[in-house]
Design a protein around this motif. Structure first.
Motif, mmCIF file in Angstrom:
data_model
loop_
_atom_site.group_PDB
_atom_site.id
_atom_site.type_symbol
_atom_site.label_atom_id
_atom_site.label_comp_id
_atom_site.label_asym_id
_atom_site.label_seq_id
_atom_site.Cartn_x
_atom_site.Cartn_y
_atom_site.Cartn_z
ATOM 1 N N SER A 1 0.813 -1.218 0.000
ATOM 2 C CA SER A 1 0.000 0.000 0.000
ATOM 3 C C SER A 1 0.844 1.265 0.000
ATOM 4 O O SER A 1 0.357 2.341 -0.355
ATOM 5 C CB SER A 1 -0.933 0.010 1.217
ATOM 6 O OG SER A 1 -0.196 -0.001 2.419
ATOM 7 N N LEU B 1 -5.620 -3.329 -3.116
ATOM 8 C CA LEU B 1 -5.984 -2.112 -2.394
ATOM 9 C C LEU B 1 -6.401 -1.017 -3.367
ATOM 10 O O LEU B 1 -7.306 -0.232 -3.087
ATOM 11 C CB LEU B 1 -4.808 -1.632 -1.535
ATOM 12 C CG LEU B 1 -5.023 -0.297 -0.815
ATOM 13 C CD1 LEU B 1 -6.149 -0.391 0.203
ATOM 14 C CD2 LEU B 1 -3.735 0.173 -0.144
ATOM 15 N N THR C 1 -10.077 0.974 5.865
ATOM 16 C CA THR C 1 -8.644 1.134 5.622
ATOM 17 C C THR C 1 -8.112 2.226 6.538
ATOM 18 O O THR C 1 -8.835 2.764 7.377
ATOM 19 C CB THR C 1 -8.377 1.451 4.136
ATOM 20 O OG1 THR C 1 -6.973 1.385 3.885
ATOM 21 C CG2 THR C 1 -8.883 2.829 3.752
ATOM 22 N N ASP D 1 -3.028 4.391 4.054
ATOM 23 C CA ASP D 1 -3.305 3.657 2.820
ATOM 24 C C ASP D 1 -4.052 4.519 1.806
ATOM 25 O O ASP D 1 -3.855 4.386 0.601
ATOM 26 C CB ASP D 1 -4.132 2.412 3.119
ATOM 27 C CG ASP D 1 -3.299 1.286 3.705
ATOM 28 O OD1 ASP D 1 -2.068 1.419 3.734
ATOM 29 O OD2 ASP D 1 -3.883 0.275 4.128
#
Length: 318
Positions: free
Chosen positions: A104, A228, A244, A248
């Protein structure tokens, strides 16, 4: 990088382990395959054990070979540290640092970190490995990397945390989402909406399952993916929300494509992001420069997100 202090035999064994064959290793080392084979046979003769199994598709490490490769990689790590220290004695901040980071981070703070370090420390070069938290710890302790940025690092004696920040559990939604006007969210309200959910390959999913397993009782409301980036794209579309962290989703939060809502349920525990090193060996001055730049970049990214209009202010500094 040339290795003037590491014996050729150790370099050859390490490269064969990485390449999976003597021929490929010879090409990588720019030496004849026969020379690589000869060195390995001599080492096996001297040690009285086989270092590799000769299999149809190449070379496979034995337990003895694995132990020798571990030695080779630690030797090379020590060599890099000594070379960097010699440069520092000459008044030069020059050297090579290997970093482990999370997937990420690639579309978050990592590009800015690389650009900043290149501008401020042009004599320092980087290798960046993208890894899972478990693999990042293993790489740190095996000497394959010097510094790691890791999510949810479990305390352990052989890992020293240089810096850490909490990442409150939350969800992200598009500005047009029904929850977007809320200052915070709770899990019961969140799961009433369609969810873009990470698969078990990603840290946040395992975290949610461990703490809030009941969230997954209605899988028909979720789209599950190991990406992601897809999770964030779906949230940006306005129909889905995603669980999240601010780190991120930092690029989308800064651009205004997403809004972060901290989860305020009782017992909601934050995640963490840490910059860590192997506690069993000293870190070089160059390593400290890189680690400090990494800390500053992550902390600065979080501060920027948290000081956006409408976001709750929470300093990322320890």
């Amino acid at each position: 990088m040339r290795s003037p202090l590491t014996p050729a035999s150790l370099r050859y064994v390490d490269q064969v382990a990485r390449s999976g064959s003597i021929q490929k290793a010879g090409k990588e080392l720019n030496v004849a395959a026969s020379a690589v084979d000869r060195q390995i046979l001599l080492m096996e003769q001297d040690l009285g054990v086989e270092l590799f199994e000769r299999v149809p598709r190449g070379m496979r490490l034995t337990a003895a070979g694995d132990a020798l490769v571990t030695l080779a990689r630690r030797w090379r790590a020590d060599e890099r540290r000594v070379v960097a220290e010699i440069k520092q004695l000459q008044g030069i901040d020059q050297g090579h640092v290997r970093i482990a980071a999370m997937d990420s981070h690639v579309n978050g703070f990592l590009p800015d970190f690389v650009e900043r370090l290149a501008a401020e420390q042009p004599r320092i070069t980087l290798d960046i490995e993208i890894a899972t938290p478990d693999d990042a710890v293993s790489a740190l302790l095996s000497g394959e990397v010097d510094v790691a940025a890791i999510f949810n690092l479990t305390p352990r004696r052989d890992v020293h945390v240089l810096w850490s920040a909490e990442l409150p559990l939350g969800c992200v939604v598009a500005p047009t989402h029904p929850l977007a006007e809320e200052k915070e969210a709770n899990l019961q309200r969140a799961v009433a909406h369609p969810i873009a959910l990470q698969s078990r390959a990603l840290v946040i999913r395992r975290y949610l399952e461990a703490h809030y397993g009941w969230l997954f009782n209605e899988p028909n409301k979720a789209v599950v993916t190991n990406s992601l980036q897809l999770v964030k794209k779906l949230a940006c579309g306005g129909h889905y929300l995603a669980f999240t962290s601010e780190l991120d989703a930092a690029p989308e939060l800064i651009s205004g494509e997403l809004v972060f809502l901290p989860i305020r349920d009782k017992g909601a525990e934050p995640q963490t992001v840490s910059v860590a090193i192997d506690s069993r060996k000293p870190i070089s001055r160059i390593g400290r420069i890189v680690a400090k730049a990494l800390e500053d970049e992550i902390g600065g990214c979080l501060d920027k997100v948290r000081n956006m209009p409408g976001q709750q202010v929470m300093s990322a500094r320890p």
